[in-house]
Motif scaffolding. Structure first.
Motif, PDB file in Angstrom:
ATOM      1  N   VAL A 234      17.164  10.004 -23.400  1.00  6.55           N
ATOM      2  CA  VAL A 234      17.007   9.124 -22.236  1.00  6.55           C
ATOM      3  C   VAL A 234      15.547   8.702 -22.083  1.00  6.55           C
ATOM      4  N   LYS A 235      14.642   9.635 -22.274  1.00  9.03           N
ATOM      5  CA  LYS A 235      13.213   9.318 -22.146  1.00  9.03           C
ATOM      6  C   LYS A 235      12.808   8.237 -23.133  1.00  9.03           C
ATOM      7  N   THR A 236      13.144   8.426 -24.390  1.00  5.71           N
ATOM      8  CA  THR A 236      12.758   7.459 -25.420  1.00  5.71           C
ATOM      9  C   THR A 236      13.415   6.116 -25.185  1.00  5.71           C
ATOM     10  N   MET A 237      14.699   6.115 -24.865  1.00 11.46           N
ATOM     11  CA  MET A 237      15.413   4.862 -24.669  1.00 11.46           C
ATOM     12  C   MET A 237      14.980   4.150 -23.395  1.00 11.46           C
ATOM     13  N   ALA A 238      14.608   4.901 -22.365  1.00  7.90           N
ATOM     14  CA  ALA A 238      14.098   4.262 -21.150  1.00  7.90           C
ATOM     15  C   ALA A 238      12.799   3.522 -21.441  1.00  7.90           C
ATOM     16  N   ALA A 239      11.956   4.142 -22.237  1.00  8.79           N
ATOM     17  CA  ALA A 239      10.698   3.482 -22.603  1.00  8.79           C
ATOM     18  C   ALA A 239      10.968   2.199 -23.382  1.00  8.79           C
ATOM     19  N   MET A 240      11.894   2.268 -24.321  1.00  6.30           N
ATOM     20  CA  MET A 240      12.210   1.088 -25.118  1.00  6.30           C
ATOM     21  C   MET A 240      12.913   0.009 -24.308  1.00  6.30           C
ATOM     22  N   THR A 241      13.757   0.438 -23.368  1.00  7.26           N
ATOM     23  CA  THR A 241      14.565  -0.522 -22.610  1.00  7.26           C
ATOM     24  C   THR A 241      13.760  -1.230 -21.533  1.00  7.26           C
ATOM     25  N   LEU A 242      12.947  -0.472 -20.790  1.00 10.19           N
ATOM     26  CA  LEU A 242      12.230  -1.039 -19.641  1.00 10.19           C
ATOM     27  C   LEU A 242      10.760  -1.294 -19.920  1.00 10.19           C
ATOM     28  N   GLY A 243      10.287  -0.911 -21.094  1.00 11.92           N
ATOM     29  CA  GLY A 243       8.893  -1.172 -21.432  1.00 11.92           C
ATOM     30  C   GLY A 243       7.908  -0.260 -20.733  1.00 11.92           C
ATOM     31  N   ILE A 244       8.375   0.883 -20.226  1.00 16.75           N
ATOM     32  CA  ILE A 244       7.479   1.854 -19.602  1.00 16.75           C
ATOM     33  C   ILE A 244       6.854   2.689 -20.717  1.00 16.75           C
ATOM     34  N   PRO A 245       5.533   2.880 -20.741  1.00 17.51           N
ATOM     35  CA  PRO A 245       4.939   3.732 -21.772  1.00 17.51           C
ATOM     36  C   PRO A 245       5.608   5.102 -21.767  1.00 17.51           C
ATOM     37  N   GLU A 246       6.011   5.565 -22.943  1.00 20.24           N
ATOM     38  CA  GLU A 246       6.822   6.784 -23.009  1.00 20.24           C
ATOM     39  C   GLU A 246       6.103   7.996 -22.434  1.00 20.24           C
ATOM     40  N   HIS A 247       4.777   8.049 -22.596  1.00 17.77           N
ATOM     41  CA  HIS A 247       4.052   9.208 -22.080  1.00 17.77           C
ATOM     42  C   HIS A 247       3.942   9.187 -20.560  1.00 17.77           C
ATOM     43  N   ARG A 248       4.382   8.087 -19.938  1.00 15.23           N
ATOM     44  CA  ARG A 248       4.407   8.007 -18.479  1.00 15.23           C
ATOM     45  C   ARG A 248       5.769   8.372 -17.894  1.00 15.23           C
ATOM     46  N   ILE A 249       6.683   8.840 -18.725  1.00 18.13           N
ATOM     47  CA  ILE A 249       8.033   9.181 -18.260  1.00 18.13           C
ATOM     48  C   ILE A 249       8.284  10.655 -18.526  1.00 18.13           C
ATOM     49  N   ARG A 250       8.784  11.337 -17.527  1.00 20.63           N
ATOM     50  CA  ARG A 250       9.249  12.715 -17.667  1.00 20.63           C
ATOM     51  C   ARG A 250      10.707  12.761 -17.235  1.00 20.63           C
ATOM     52  N   VAL A 251      11.571  13.285 -18.087  1.00 18.23           N
ATOM     53  CA  VAL A 251      12.998  13.388 -17.774  1.00 18.23           C
ATOM     54  C   VAL A 251      13.382  14.862 -17.707  1.00 18.23           C
ATOM     55  N   ILE A 252      14.064  15.216 -16.635  1.00 18.01           N
ATOM     56  CA  ILE A 252      14.511  16.590 -16.426  1.00 18.01           C
ATOM     57  C   ILE A 252      16.029  16.596 -16.276  1.00 18.01           C
ATOM     58  N   ALA A 253      16.676  17.402 -17.096  1.00 15.11           N
ATOM     59  CA  ALA A 253      18.106  17.680 -16.906  1.00 15.11           C
ATOM     60  C   ALA A 253      18.183  19.068 -16.295  1.00 15.11           C
ATOM     61  N   PRO A 254      18.387  19.169 -14.983  1.00 14.76           N
ATOM     62  CA  PRO A 254      18.516  20.499 -14.374  1.00 14.76           C
ATOM     63  C   PRO A 254      19.858  21.104 -14.778  1.00 14.76           C
ATOM     64  N   ASP A 255      20.365  22.059 -14.040  1.00 17.20           N
ATOM     65  CA  ASP A 255      21.705  22.539 -14.363  1.00 17.20           C
ATOM     66  C   ASP A 255      22.676  21.366 -14.305  1.00 17.20           C
ATOM     67  N   VAL A 256      23.464  21.233 -15.363  1.00 15.00           N
ATOM     68  CA  VAL A 256      24.375  20.091 -15.507  1.00 15.00           C
ATOM     69  C   VAL A 256      25.796  20.626 -15.569  1.00 15.00           C
ATOM     70  N   GLY A 257      26.632  20.140 -14.683  1.00 15.82           N
ATOM     71  CA  GLY A 257      27.991  20.658 -14.550  1.00 15.82           C
ATOM     72  C   GLY A 257      28.984  20.016 -15.494  1.00 15.82           C
ATOM     73  N   GLY A 258      28.826  20.310 -16.777  1.00 15.39           N
ATOM     74  CA  GLY A 258      29.763  19.814 -17.777  1.00 15.39           C
ATOM     75  C   GLY A 258      29.410  18.425 -18.253  1.00 15.39           C
ATOM     76  N   GLY A 259      29.866  18.103 -19.448  1.00 16.57           N
ATOM     77  CA  GLY A 259      29.593  16.794 -20.021  1.00 16.57           C
ATOM     78  C   GLY A 259      30.674  16.347 -20.977  1.00 16.57           C
ATOM     79  N   PHE A 260      30.969  17.182 -22.002  1.00 21.39           N
ATOM     80  CA  PHE A 260      32.017  16.892 -22.986  1.00 21.39           C
ATOM     81  C   PHE A 260      31.785  15.560 -23.692  1.00 21.39           C
ATOM     82  N   GLY A 261      30.526  15.146 -23.839  1.00 20.07           N
ATOM     83  CA  GLY A 261      30.224  13.832 -24.393  1.00 20.07           C
ATOM     84  C   GLY A 261      30.114  12.756 -23.340  1.00 20.07           C
ATOM     85  N   GLY A 262      30.699  12.988 -22.160  1.00 23.45           N
ATOM     86  CA  GLY A 262      30.704  11.984 -21.105  1.00 23.45           C
ATOM     87  C   GLY A 262      29.350  11.757 -20.474  1.00 23.45           C
ATOM     88  N   LYS A 263      28.388  12.640 -20.745  1.00 20.52           N
ATOM     89  CA  LYS A 263      27.021  12.453 -20.259  1.00 20.52           C
ATOM     90  C   LYS A 263      26.049  12.315 -21.422  1.00 20.52           C
TER      91      LYS A 263
END
Length: 816
Positions: A234-263
């Motif tokens: 998500v971090k890398t793609m957000a930088a590419m998609t919105l043009g935000i410098p990648e080192h200016r983005i921090r992405v945190i996935a806290p406890d995540v309640g399941g995904g099964f590919g859906g996330k």
């Protein structure tokens, strides 16, 4: 003198209760939606009620005047130049059609549920209420929902500018690859050639926690919390998609309640939250409702499978041809186009097939996008080949297990390179099958089945078989590159030795229920000889864990876990140099075991945890040695891993009502070496529930206008514990030869194997009525219809009764 030293007990292999569980089950944790920041505002998304239309006007005047509303935004407000396009990281062919997918519909909506506008308000309730104040004018366009209809001449186009609904065509041919013969010649020369069509219905990942995003733009570095499986991506793609410098983005996935590919995907709402936070200069939160999950989170499966298999009359396989159609929905999600391609390498399964051809046509329709769902291509392939093996056995008059045994790869043939070019490193299908047969009482159930048929019992017994393998541990970067996948298959880990002897492990994989904190602690405890409770696992934060490729495809242990092992080996190597210096000996004279360096042949020793303090003080280190034991490693596997197993299902089918009930289910899985049996058991049980649910319960259904009719859990059936039997599980163990732990992966096994086992059992129960397939989900109506349609075709007693069943089922959206 008798030694009182107890033998060392390894952590790997122990059934430890998960470290994570206490905080998760007591609620002392943090989900994304729990996060509240000063000045935070809330976002709600207005979604299109129609599947295909031009947007001719949007009037948000009323909404802007409603209580608490701070703003209403459309695509033109947030992206007036139409420059933002959500990423697709898997262009499977050079000419693949890739329509721009905007954050919000721009000019045209292409599926029901696509975002059209967003409201920002002081509370989530006020934002949701204000959606009713937005008036959108739609000019309806023709819809196309059926894959085959989408490809006929003059079919309505989902994207007019593409000029076609065909997304891409991908093929593999064993003759061209040099891995096998020509399949058409094999068919010509074979005594038996059998063709079947199977339908993989569309599914909705039913994760516990809906998707949620919070973005805080108030510091120089934007921070995003997201309920995602893939924070690094998500971090890398957000930088590419919105043009935000990648080192200016921090992405945190806290406890995540399941995904099964859906996330797994990079979703429009993540980009919207980032864009709105930038626009407003204050924190924003979006959390979807469950009904939004159903229509807007990506769906899974949705394939038409046309399969042809050939054999000699004695049951020796000679060829397999697979022709797929796969529904992408209205756009391409992150890895959606490549999901069927993963299955291309698994249709040959555990069998020695001399000739093989695979082709897949990906298609656009006016439906919700599809992407990975637990197993991602492998369950679809396993279903296809295991159903075909049963159909071929019936055609030949052979016992289904006998046919499988005649054609599978024998234990003494490993490593084995398959017709699809993969090299299976290890396996023992004979051992797993024999153990499963014993636990299942296979021969006894076959006898009971014959007795029920002979006496005409209204409740018939069927036995379903699924002998499977899967490719997981995604995987060698060079192989993924050859498939044009947009990332590598490596994984990263860092181990930090703290001065007090405690250990911090930073892993690039990001769990969403798999138990990484426990399993990684067990691995490190053994590798370094420290206590299980002395190890802390850090994950899911791109600031503390800057390198990683996250969690999907059963790669966490087989790739991420091995990166941890490699980092631990470097820690020990560093510590060995310092231990030798402090004990005034050669490094070659040191032995390391149970966390202690010992001078060979003496009782002089020191603990690695004591060395951590010596390194911290740095009072006496070898010349030129840095004061640190901390180490990191990146592991890129040399091969996929190949767990396998045998699943057996006994199904009772009431021929008078069509109701199908699982009487017993036995599975024997081989996942290589096991780190934590308790976690393995949980993964198997969860996977079985999802695979059985596809066979019996779940289906996403659209009406003729493209509206999702199964948009709530009242209409989309997820099984509860009461709907499932008790499972009998066991394991065999053939360690992988391509990683030092010998592990293979377990996260998808139950889902991959169970669906064909259940459907094969149902068909087996009623085959003598002329039934050779029941479309999933195998509802009572569909089973009842299949029985009486089969009798009618055979001129049996159900011929008259079967006459009206097709119209009944059609009225209720059932199989045709």
């Amino acid at each position: 003198m008798t030694s009182t030293t107890e033998p060392a007990v390894t952590e790997v292999g122990r059934a430890r209760v998960r470290k994570e569980d206490e905080r998760l089950i007591t609620g002392r944790t943090r989900w994304t939606d729990n996060i509240t920041l000063p000045g935070m505002v809330h976002v709600a998304v207005l979604r299109s009620p129609v599947a295909h239309a031009r947007i001719t006007g949007i009037d948000a005047g009323e909404a802007r005047e409603m209580p608490g509303v701070l703003g209403v935004y459309t695509a033109e407000d947030l992206d007036p130049e139409g420059a933002v396009a959500l990423p697709c990281a898997w262009p499977i062919s050079p000419d693949m059609k890739h329509p721009r997918r905007p954050m919000l519909a721009q000019g045209t909506v292409n599926y029901a549920g696509e975002g059209v506008a967003v409201v920002v308000a002081r509370s989530a309730a006020e934002a949701e209420d204000a959606l009713a104040g937005i008036d959108v004018d739609y000019e309806d366009l023709p819809v196309v929902l059926d894959m085959e209809q989408a490809l006929v001449p003059d079919a309505p186009l989902v994207h007019e500018d593409l000029g076609t609904n065909r997304n891409a065509v991908w093929t593999f041919d064993s003759a061209e690859a040099g891995s096998g013969g020509d399949v058409e010649r094999a068919f010509t020369d074979s005594e038996v050639v059998l063709t079947r069509r199977f339908r993989q219905q569309r599914l909705v990942p039913g994760f516990m926690e809906p998707r949620s995003v919070v973005v805080d733009p108030t510091a120089p570095q934007l921070t995003m919390w997201s309920a995602t499986q893939v924070p690094h991506i998500v971090k890398t793609m957000a930088a590419m998609t919105l043009g935000i410098p990648e080192h200016r983005i921090r992405v945190i996935a806290p406890d995540v309640g399941g995904g099964f590919g859906g996330k797994l995907a990079v979703i429009p709402e993540e980009m919207l939250a980032l864009r709105l936070a930038q626009e407003l200069g204050r924190p924003v939160k979006w959390t979807e409702s469950r009904s939004e999950t159903m229509v807007a989170a990506h769906h899974g499966r949705d394939q038409i499978q046309d399969l042809t298999i050939s054999a000699t009359r004695d049951g020796t396989l000679t060829g397999l041809k697979v022709e797929l159609m796969a529904d992408m929905g209205a756009y391409l999600s992150l890895v959606g186009p490549g999901v069927p391609i993963l299955g291309a390498f698994m249709f040959n399964a555990i069998y020695k097939i001399p000739a093989y051809h695979f082709s897949c046509t990906n298609v656009f329709t006016n439906t919700t996008v599809t992407d990975a769902y637990r197993g991602a291509g492998r369950p679809e392939a396993t279903f296809g080949i295991e159903r075909m093996m049963d159909e071929l056995a019936a055609e030949l008059g052979m016992e289904p297990l006998q046919l499988r045994e005649k054609n599978w790869i024998r234990n003494d043939e490993f490593p084995y390179t398959t017709v699809s070019t993969l090299t299976y490193d290890s396996g023992d299908y004979e051992a797993a099958t024999e153990q499963a047969k014993h636990l299942f009482d296979y021969d006894g159930l076959r006898r009971e089945q014959r007795e029920r048929r002979e006496r005409g019992d209204p409740v018939q017994l069927g036995i379903g078989i699924s002998t499977f393998t899967e490719m997981c541990g995604l995987a060698p970067s060079r192989v993924l590159g050859s498939l044009d996948y947009g990332a590598g298959g490596w994984e990263h880990a860092t181990i930090r030795m703290l001065p007090t002897g405690k250990v911090e492990v930073v892993t690039g994989v990001s769990p969403h229920g798999q138990g990484h904190e426990t399993a990684w602690s067990q691995i490190v405890a053994d590798q370094l000889g420290v206590g299980f409770d002395d190890v802390e696992i850090l994950h899911g934060d791109t600031q503390s864990s800057p390198r990683g490729l996250d969690t999907y495809g059963s790669r966490s242990l087989a790739v991420g876990g091995i990166a941890v092992v490699k980092a631990a080996e470097k820690v020990v190597a560093k510590a060995r140099t310092i231990a030798a210096h402090l004990m005034e000996c050669s490094e070659d004279d040191l032995e390391f075991a149970d966390g202690r360096f010992t001078v060979r042949g003496t009782d002089r020793s020191t603990r690695i945890q004591d060395l951590a303090l010596a390194v911290f003080t740095a009072h006496d280190l070898p010349e030129g040695v840095e004061p640190s034991l901390d180490s990191e490693a990146t592991f890129d596997p040399e091969n996929f891993s190949f767990p396998h197993g045998t699943h057996l299902c006994a199904m009772e089918v009431d021929t008078e009502t069509g109701r199908s009930t699982i009487r017993s289910y036995v599975c024997v899985d081989d996942v290589g070496a096991v780190v934590n049996p308790l976690i393995v058991e949980g993964q198997i049980h969860g996977g079985l529930a999802q695979g059985i649910a596809q066979a019996l319960y779940e289906e996403a259904v659209f009406d003729e206008g493209g509206t999702l009719m199964s948009g709530t859990f009242a209409d989309y059936l997820l099984p509860s514990a009461a709907d499932l039997p008790s499972f009998t599980t066991d394991r065999t163990e053939t360690p992988s030869t391509t990683n030092p732990l010998g592990v293979k992966g377990v996260g998808e096994a139950g889902t991959i194997a169970s669906t064909p086992a259940v459907v094969n059992a149902i068909v087996d129960a009623v085959r003598h009525f002329g039934v050779d397939d029941v479309r999933m989900p195998c509802t009572p109506m569909r089973v009842f219809q299949a029985i009486h349609t089969g009798e009618q075709a055979a001129g049996g007693p159900g011929a008259e009764a079967g006459g009206g069943l097709g119209s009944i089922d059609a009225e209720h959206g059932g199989a045709q």
